[in-house]
Motif scaffolding. Structure first.
Motif, PDB file in Angstrom:
ATOM      1  N   ARG A 124      -0.273  10.696   9.754  1.00 44.58           N
ATOM      2  CA  ARG A 124      -1.784  10.940   9.749  1.00 44.58           C
ATOM      3  C   ARG A 124      -2.318  10.177   8.603  1.00 44.58           C
ATOM      4  NH1 ARG A 124      -4.079   9.960  13.767  1.00 44.58           N
ATOM      5  NH2 ARG A 124      -3.692  11.943  14.980  1.00 44.58           N
ATOM      6  N   GLU A 125      -1.828  10.800   7.109  1.00 46.71           N
ATOM      7  CA  GLU A 125      -2.215  10.273   6.158  1.00 46.71           C
ATOM      8  C   GLU A 125      -1.936   8.808   5.765  1.00 46.71           C
ATOM      9  OE1 GLU A 125      -0.031  12.308   3.027  1.00 46.71           O
ATOM     10  OE2 GLU A 125      -0.794  14.228   3.716  1.00 46.71           O
ATOM     11  N   VAL A 126      -0.974   8.159   6.281  1.00 41.18           N
ATOM     12  CA  VAL A 126      -0.650   6.715   6.126  1.00 41.18           C
ATOM     13  C   VAL A 126      -1.620   6.035   6.951  1.00 41.18           C
ATOM     14  CG1 VAL A 126       0.780   4.840   7.089  1.00 41.18           C
ATOM     15  CG2 VAL A 126       1.649   6.903   5.907  1.00 41.18           C
ATOM     16  N   PHE A 127      -2.106   6.544   8.293  1.00 39.21           N
ATOM     17  CA  PHE A 127      -3.259   5.856   9.060  1.00 39.21           C
ATOM     18  C   PHE A 127      -4.679   5.822   8.194  1.00 39.21           C
ATOM     19  CE2 PHE A 127      -0.690   6.711  13.433  1.00 39.21           C
ATOM     20  CZ  PHE A 127       0.155   5.847  12.928  1.00 39.21           C
ATOM     21  N   ARG A 128      -4.936   6.994   7.875  1.00 42.83           N
ATOM     22  CA  ARG A 128      -6.057   7.185   7.249  1.00 42.83           C
ATOM     23  C   ARG A 128      -6.207   6.463   5.921  1.00 42.83           C
ATOM     24  NH1 ARG A 128      -5.992  13.489   7.970  1.00 42.83           N
ATOM     25  NH2 ARG A 128      -7.083  13.643   9.765  1.00 42.83           N
ATOM     26  N   GLN A 146     -10.311  -1.064   5.633  1.00 41.99           N
ATOM     27  CA  GLN A 146     -11.524  -1.156   6.151  1.00 41.99           C
ATOM     28  C   GLN A 146     -11.463  -1.260   7.906  1.00 41.99           C
ATOM     29  OE1 GLN A 146     -13.621  -4.122   3.875  1.00 41.99           O
ATOM     30  NE2 GLN A 146     -14.803  -2.479   2.898  1.00 41.99           N
ATOM     31  N   VAL A 147     -10.570  -0.549   8.332  1.00 42.59           N
ATOM     32  CA  VAL A 147     -10.439  -0.522  10.047  1.00 42.59           C
ATOM     33  C   VAL A 147     -10.742   1.001  10.290  1.00 42.59           C
ATOM     34  CG1 VAL A 147      -9.054  -0.997  11.859  1.00 42.59           C
ATOM     35  CG2 VAL A 147      -8.768  -2.382   9.789  1.00 42.59           C
ATOM     36  N   PRO A 148     -11.972   1.567  10.447  1.00 43.37           N
ATOM     37  CA  PRO A 148     -12.388   2.960  10.856  1.00 43.37           C
ATOM     38  C   PRO A 148     -11.385   3.584  11.616  1.00 43.37           C
ATOM     39  CG  PRO A 148     -14.123   1.502  10.445  1.00 43.37           C
ATOM     40  CD  PRO A 148     -12.968   0.684  10.493  1.00 43.37           C
ATOM     41  N   TRP A 149     -11.223   2.920  12.921  1.00 40.30           N
ATOM     42  CA  TRP A 149     -10.330   3.801  14.108  1.00 40.30           C
ATOM     43  C   TRP A 149      -9.253   3.972  13.652  1.00 40.30           C
ATOM     44  CZ3 TRP A 149      -6.470   1.062  15.646  1.00 40.30           C
ATOM     45  CH2 TRP A 149      -6.319  -0.282  15.739  1.00 40.30           C
ATOM     46  N   PHE A 150      -8.371   3.296  12.698  1.00 33.88           N
ATOM     47  CA  PHE A 150      -7.143   3.504  12.466  1.00 33.88           C
ATOM     48  C   PHE A 150      -6.649   5.061  12.167  1.00 33.88           C
ATOM     49  CE2 PHE A 150      -2.914   1.940  10.894  1.00 33.88           C
ATOM     50  CZ  PHE A 150      -3.003   0.697  11.625  1.00 33.88           C
ATOM     51  N   GLY A 151      -7.436   5.564  11.267  1.00 36.89           N
ATOM     52  CA  GLY A 151      -7.308   6.671  10.961  1.00 36.89           C
ATOM     53  C   GLY A 151      -7.111   7.956  12.046  1.00 36.89           C
ATOM     54  N   THR A 152      -7.656   7.661  13.321  1.00 33.76           N
ATOM     55  CA  THR A 152      -7.556   8.622  14.424  1.00 33.76           C
ATOM     56  C   THR A 152      -6.732   8.049  15.715  1.00 33.76           C
ATOM     57  OG1 THR A 152      -9.466   7.375  15.310  1.00 33.76           O
ATOM     58  CG2 THR A 152      -9.910   9.230  13.928  1.00 33.76           C
ATOM     59  N   SER A 184      12.191  12.630  17.453  1.00 34.59           N
ATOM     60  CA  SER A 184      13.014  13.316  16.592  1.00 34.59           C
ATOM     61  C   SER A 184      12.708  13.978  15.400  1.00 34.59           C
ATOM     62  CB  SER A 184      14.265  12.257  16.617  1.00 34.59           C
ATOM     63  OG  SER A 184      13.880  11.030  15.675  1.00 34.59           O
ATOM     64  N   GLY A 185      13.221  14.787  14.640  1.00 35.52           N
ATOM     65  CA  GLY A 185      13.012  15.281  13.462  1.00 35.52           C
ATOM     66  C   GLY A 185      11.892  16.386  13.389  1.00 35.52           C
ATOM     67  N   ASP A 186      11.143  16.763  12.193  1.00 33.14           N
ATOM     68  CA  ASP A 186      10.333  17.738  12.158  1.00 33.14           C
ATOM     69  C   ASP A 186       9.105  16.908  12.753  1.00 33.14           C
ATOM     70  OD1 ASP A 186       8.362  19.461  11.326  1.00 33.14           O
ATOM     71  OD2 ASP A 186       9.369  19.954   9.423  1.00 33.14           O
ATOM     72  N   LEU A 187       8.913  17.411  13.894  1.00 29.23           N
ATOM     73  CA  LEU A 187       7.624  16.545  14.519  1.00 29.23           C
ATOM     74  C   LEU A 187       6.201  16.967  13.756  1.00 29.23           C
ATOM     75  CD1 LEU A 187       8.809  16.839  18.238  1.00 29.23           C
ATOM     76  CD2 LEU A 187       9.208  14.918  16.760  1.00 29.23           C
ATOM     77  N   ALA A 188       6.043  18.196  13.671  1.00 31.23           N
ATOM     78  CA  ALA A 188       4.706  18.817  13.131  1.00 31.23           C
ATOM     79  C   ALA A 188       4.621  18.237  11.537  1.00 31.23           C
ATOM     80  CB  ALA A 188       4.712  20.144  12.996  1.00 31.23           C
ATOM     81  N   GLN A 189       5.615  18.096  10.947  1.00 26.71           N
ATOM     82  CA  GLN A 189       5.388  17.489   9.428  1.00 26.71           C
ATOM     83  C   GLN A 189       5.322  16.091   9.460  1.00 26.71           C
ATOM     84  OE1 GLN A 189       4.929  19.250   6.547  1.00 26.71           O
ATOM     85  NE2 GLN A 189       4.956  17.153   5.240  1.00 26.71           N
ATOM     86  N   GLN A 190       6.092  15.309  10.607  1.00 24.38           N
ATOM     87  CA  GLN A 190       6.036  13.792  10.278  1.00 24.38           C
ATOM     88  C   GLN A 190       4.674  13.494  10.988  1.00 24.38           C
ATOM     89  OE1 GLN A 190       9.681  11.570  11.359  1.00 24.38           O
ATOM     90  NE2 GLN A 190       9.597  13.470  12.594  1.00 24.38           N
ATOM     91  N   SER A 191       4.139  14.304  11.862  1.00 23.96           N
ATOM     92  CA  SER A 191       2.616  14.058  12.106  1.00 23.96           C
ATOM     93  C   SER A 191       1.616  14.005  11.292  1.00 23.96           C
ATOM     94  CB  SER A 191       2.335  14.702  13.507  1.00 23.96           C
ATOM     95  OG  SER A 191       1.767  16.083  12.939  1.00 23.96           O
ATOM     96  N   LYS A 192       1.709  14.867  10.145  1.00 25.12           N
ATOM     97  CA  LYS A 192       0.797  14.899   9.106  1.00 25.12           C
ATOM     98  C   LYS A 192       1.069  13.851   8.241  1.00 25.12           C
ATOM     99  CE  LYS A 192       1.979  19.691   8.531  1.00 25.12           C
ATOM    100  NZ  LYS A 192       1.768  20.869   8.162  1.00 25.12           N
ATOM    101  N   GLU A 193       2.436  13.552   7.887  1.00 27.78           N
ATOM    102  CA  GLU A 193       2.446  12.376   7.144  1.00 27.78           C
ATOM    103  C   GLU A 193       2.176  11.175   7.642  1.00 27.78           C
ATOM    104  OE1 GLU A 193       6.725  12.733   6.365  1.00 27.78           O
ATOM    105  OE2 GLU A 193       6.378  14.661   5.147  1.00 27.78           O
ATOM    106  N   LEU A 250       0.900  -1.125  -0.068  1.00 25.13           N
ATOM    107  CA  LEU A 250      -0.190   0.038  -0.046  1.00 25.13           C
ATOM    108  C   LEU A 250       0.842   1.119   0.081  1.00 25.13           C
ATOM    109  CD1 LEU A 250      -2.765   1.388   0.107  1.00 25.13           C
ATOM    110  CD2 LEU A 250      -2.568   1.420   2.794  1.00 25.13           C
ATOM    111  N   LEU A 251       2.134   1.224   0.850  1.00 27.94           N
ATOM    112  CA  LEU A 251       2.730   2.501   1.085  1.00 27.94           C
ATOM    113  C   LEU A 251       3.935   2.470  -0.091  1.00 27.94           C
ATOM    114  CD1 LEU A 251       3.394   2.451   4.823  1.00 27.94           C
ATOM    115  CD2 LEU A 251       1.496   3.504   3.296  1.00 27.94           C
ATOM    116  N   GLN A 252       3.883   1.411  -0.877  1.00 29.85           N
ATOM    117  CA  GLN A 252       4.967   1.254  -1.992  1.00 29.85           C
ATOM    118  C   GLN A 252       6.347   1.716  -1.443  1.00 29.85           C
ATOM    119  OE1 GLN A 252       3.619   4.562  -4.615  1.00 29.85           O
ATOM    120  NE2 GLN A 252       2.265   2.811  -5.954  1.00 29.85           N
ATOM    121  N   THR A 253       6.693   0.889  -0.349  1.00 32.47           N
ATOM    122  CA  THR A 253       8.007   0.694   0.207  1.00 32.47           C
ATOM    123  C   THR A 253       8.263  -0.589   0.345  1.00 32.47           C
ATOM    124  OG1 THR A 253       9.310   1.489   1.959  1.00 32.47           O
ATOM    125  CG2 THR A 253       6.804   0.881   2.456  1.00 32.47           C
TER     126      THR A 253
END
Length: 524
Positions: free
Chosen positions: A318-322, A329-335, A307-316, A242-245
């Motif tokens: 959150r995108e992966v969790f969503r 199909q795991v609704p709570w995962f995004g939160t 460590s690192g850019d905490l704000a930017q990483q948190s946004k990235e 999914l993450l293409q890694t």
């Protein structure tokens, strides 16, 4: 408790005793001169500890023997006999309730009693109130910056000024608005919620999945045990697709650590993502284990970044969790909650707010408990009355002049419900009333008379200690914490803001101003 004093207080006590003045009625006030951290306010804290200190105030035989060894050999033996009889049974303490917003020059507490005892209590009370109020104020500033919904965790035990400082930091940062602490002794002693999961050392201690023992986990709904490690490996492939890694970039030791922790704490699984690479290893490994747990009926409780850019990483993240939540199909995962740590300061919180983030919880240690922006509040304890006569300390520095006499303290509110001024009056003056025009003198502008009309008047001081006992029910720690947040919320935005706030005026009544002028002129 009595030896929590400086030697000069014992020396002065001997001077008062020799002069026969030791039982003269006296009064002192504890206050600070400048607001901390360049703000406008402090949170008053340490009152309950101070009252406990008063209740325990006495010199033991061992204390008296030690003082004999340090005072001059010419000291009268009868003085030491007198010290052995001392307690706080004749002391009265009035104070502003703990957790209240307090402003410069306004007495947080007032102490009345025999002159010798009042002076001996100075360092005890300053020691118990100074740091408590400072760290509570520091915590309140972090809470104001973080907003009401962010979870804040105090985690400064290893960086604090010794064990006493660490315990005080945990206790008073909770009063200032933090939600929990990492300090288990503070949790045990004060009932503060404790939190904590794993450190990088736990992740680094694993090299491969073969080290995971045990690896089987019972499904939450019951049934046969399942090999969680094997299940996580199968989920890792799906997550990486999914993450293409590539799965080969996910560290196997990290995956093993996550599996081991999840088997041990299936209902409390939290992943530390940045031991290696967050994007290629920590995040896919966490998602794989969290999805494996979900398949068995469990729900992960969060991740942490250190460590690192905490704000930017948190946004990235959150995108992966969503994306995972939607795809699998795991609704709570995004939160899933995202926690961050790593030398967090006021500036860090301002950056999070400016840049936007997906952070749900912040762990703060060094910059909370050591108060690096201002390491001391600078409370002072000054005599204001002896033998019924008001005392005044006069110096070239007007800020260091004291306000004489025993006082009543009032907080004046405007029609919007915000406090706009604290007013000091002589104790015997009639209380000001709501809607009454008052002629007052603002400190720093004493030469000018100002007229104000308060919509509400609140007497600030209550009597907490009399006849050797605490005489007012003391609130619980959560109650003090709630009171602090209410007290802060009442401030006008101009006084509450952390940078370049509007100075909060503190004033004296016309009668108190006249007394001040008479004493000042009489001393020249």
């Amino acid at each position: 408790m009595a030896p929590l004093a400086d030697l000069y207080q014992v020396s002065m006590a001997y001077g008062h005793w020799r002069a026969g003045r030791h039982r003269a009625p006296a009064a002192a006030e504890l206050f600070f001169r400048r607001p901390p951290f360049r703000g406008s306010f402090a949170l008053g804290a340490g009152l309950a500890e101070g009252l406990r200190g008063l209740r325990a105030f006495r010199f033991s035989a061992a204390d008296v023997a030690y003082l004999r060894s340090v005072l001059p050999s010419t000291t009268d033996d009868a003085f030491f006999d007198y010290l052995a009889t001392l307690d706080a049974s004749e002391v009265t303490v009035t104070a502003i309730p703990e957790g209240s917003v307090v402003f410069p020059r306004v007495p947080f507490l007032q102490v009345k009693g025999p002159l010798l005892v009042v002076q001996l209590l100075e360092t005890t009370l300053l020691c118990l109130v100074n740091y408590a109020s400072l760290v509570a104020t520091n915590a309140a500033r972090f809470r104001l910056l973080a907003g009401p919904d962010m979870k804040l965790m105090e985690m400064g035990l290893r960086r604090a000024q010794g064990p006493d400082g660490a315990l005080s930091a945990s206790k008073y940062s909770y009063i200032g608005g933090f939600d929990c602490t990492s300090n288990i002794l503070a949790g045990k002693l004060y009932g503060i919620p404790v939190r904590g999961t794993i450190a990088h050392s736990f992740v680094m201690s694993f090299r491969c999945l073969e080290e995971v023992q045990p690896r089987d986990l019972l499904p939450r709904a019951g049934g046969d045990p399942v090999d969680l490690a094997g299940l996580a490996v199968s989920w890792l492939q799906r997550v990486c697709d999914l993450l293409q890694t590539p799965p080969s970039k996910a560290n196997q030791g990290e995956l093993a650590a996550f599996v081991s922790y999840a088997v041990t704490f299936p209902c409390d699984f939290q992943g530390l993502l940045d031991t290696y690479c967050v994007r290629r290893s920590g995040l896919p490994n966490f998602c794989a284990v969290a999805l494996a747990l979900h398949q068995l009926g469990y729900q992960a409780i969060g991740v942490r970044l250190d460590s690192g850019d905490l704000a930017q990483q948190s946004k990235e993240i959150r995108e992966v969790f969503r994306a995972c939540g939607a795809h699998f199909q795991v609704p709570w995962f995004g939160t899933i909650p995202i926690a961050v740590s790593n030398d967090i300061s006021e500036q860090s919180l301002e950056e999070f707010r400016r840049e936007g983030s997906e952070i749900d919880m912040i762990g703060i240690g060094t910059n909370l408990v050591t108060c690096p922006l201002q390491p001391s509040l600078g409370c002072v304890y000054k005599l204001v009355e002896v033998n019924g006569s008001p005392c005044l300390k006069l110096t070239e520095d007007e800020e260091k002049m004291t306000i004489p006499g025993m006082k009543a303290i009032y907080r004046l509110y405007d029609a919007a419900g915000h406090p706009f001024m604290d007013l000091m009056a002589l104790e015997e003056e009639p209380s000001p009333s709501a809607g009454q025009e008052l002629g007052i003198h603002v400190l720093g502008q004493l030469g000018e008379t100002t007229k104000v009309i308060p919509s509400t008047v609140e007497p600030l001081h209550r009597t907490y200690f009399r006849d050797g006992q605490v005489c007012e029910p003391l609130p619980s720690l959560p109650e003090v914490r709630t009171h602090a947040q209410v007290s802060l919320s009442l401030l006008s935005p101009a006084h509450r803001r952390l940078h370049e706030p509007q100075p909060y005026p503190v004033a004296v009544t016309e009668r108190l101003h006249r007394l001040f002028l008479e004493l000042r002129q009489g001393s020249h």
